[in-house]
Design an enzyme around this catalytic site. Sequence first.
Site, short mmCIF file in Angstrom:
data_model
loop_
_atom_site.label_atom_id
_atom_site.label_comp_id
_atom_site.label_asym_id
_atom_site.label_seq_id
_atom_site.Cartn_x
_atom_site.Cartn_y
_atom_site.Cartn_z
N ASP A 44 19.69 -90.79 33.36
CA ASP A 44 19.63 -90.20 34.69
C ASP A 44 20.76 -89.18 34.88
O ASP A 44 20.55 -88.07 35.38
CB ASP A 44 19.73 -91.31 35.74
N GLU A 116 13.90 -91.66 31.46
CA GLU A 116 15.35 -91.52 31.55
C GLU A 116 16.04 -92.25 30.41
O GLU A 116 17.00 -91.75 29.82
CB GLU A 116 15.85 -92.08 32.89
#
Length: 223
Positions: A44, A116
Amino acid sequence: MKDLENLQKLLGYEFENTKLLNEALTHKSTKLPYSNERLEFLGDAVMDLIVGEYLFKKFSKTNEGDMSKLRAALVNEKSFANMARHLQIGEFIHLSTAEANNGGREKASLLSDAFEAVMGAVYLEAGLDKVREIAVRLLEICYPKIDFSHLVKDYKTALQEITQASLGTTPIYELVRSFGPDHKKEFEIALLLNDKEISRAIANSKKEAQQMAAKIALEKMKK
């Protein structure tokens, strides 16, 4: 479940340590000693940096506020789930039987988290340049028109203009609840007009939930 070689071909990167890739694809529902949550956290942050850098270079005359809106339109669950679908990640995720039977392989939240995590895994093994190469390629495939008019939909402003003109009032957005871990909080927002609830939406930020609630309200008004 398909062979990981297929995923690596779609990704454009072959892992030396396939255990790292397996970890990135392991959902916590499996109850194994490891899951992809830590790699998701890393990925992320990496994607936030890469997309920010990409926009900074692409839009040299765009101000900070508009670049932030563009980044928010690209760094979110929906966007990452789209890129995960392009890679067919859902076919490779390790899930519990119950989660798989509950449509887990198609859930945007699971796909986004796994995407992610895979980006985090690539970063750990190959570094930022390789992740940037993969991420930018996927961005430009999934979003061939990366500009303000195509990506940033300001539903709140559009709704407010309509309600002020037709009803003489502005929408009120109320936080119903927030839930989830600190690094992955979700917010439920209710939209009210003249003290009457018109719509609700849940998203990873209050602003995104407000925009989604405004979009739903606009769609209801068109009917």
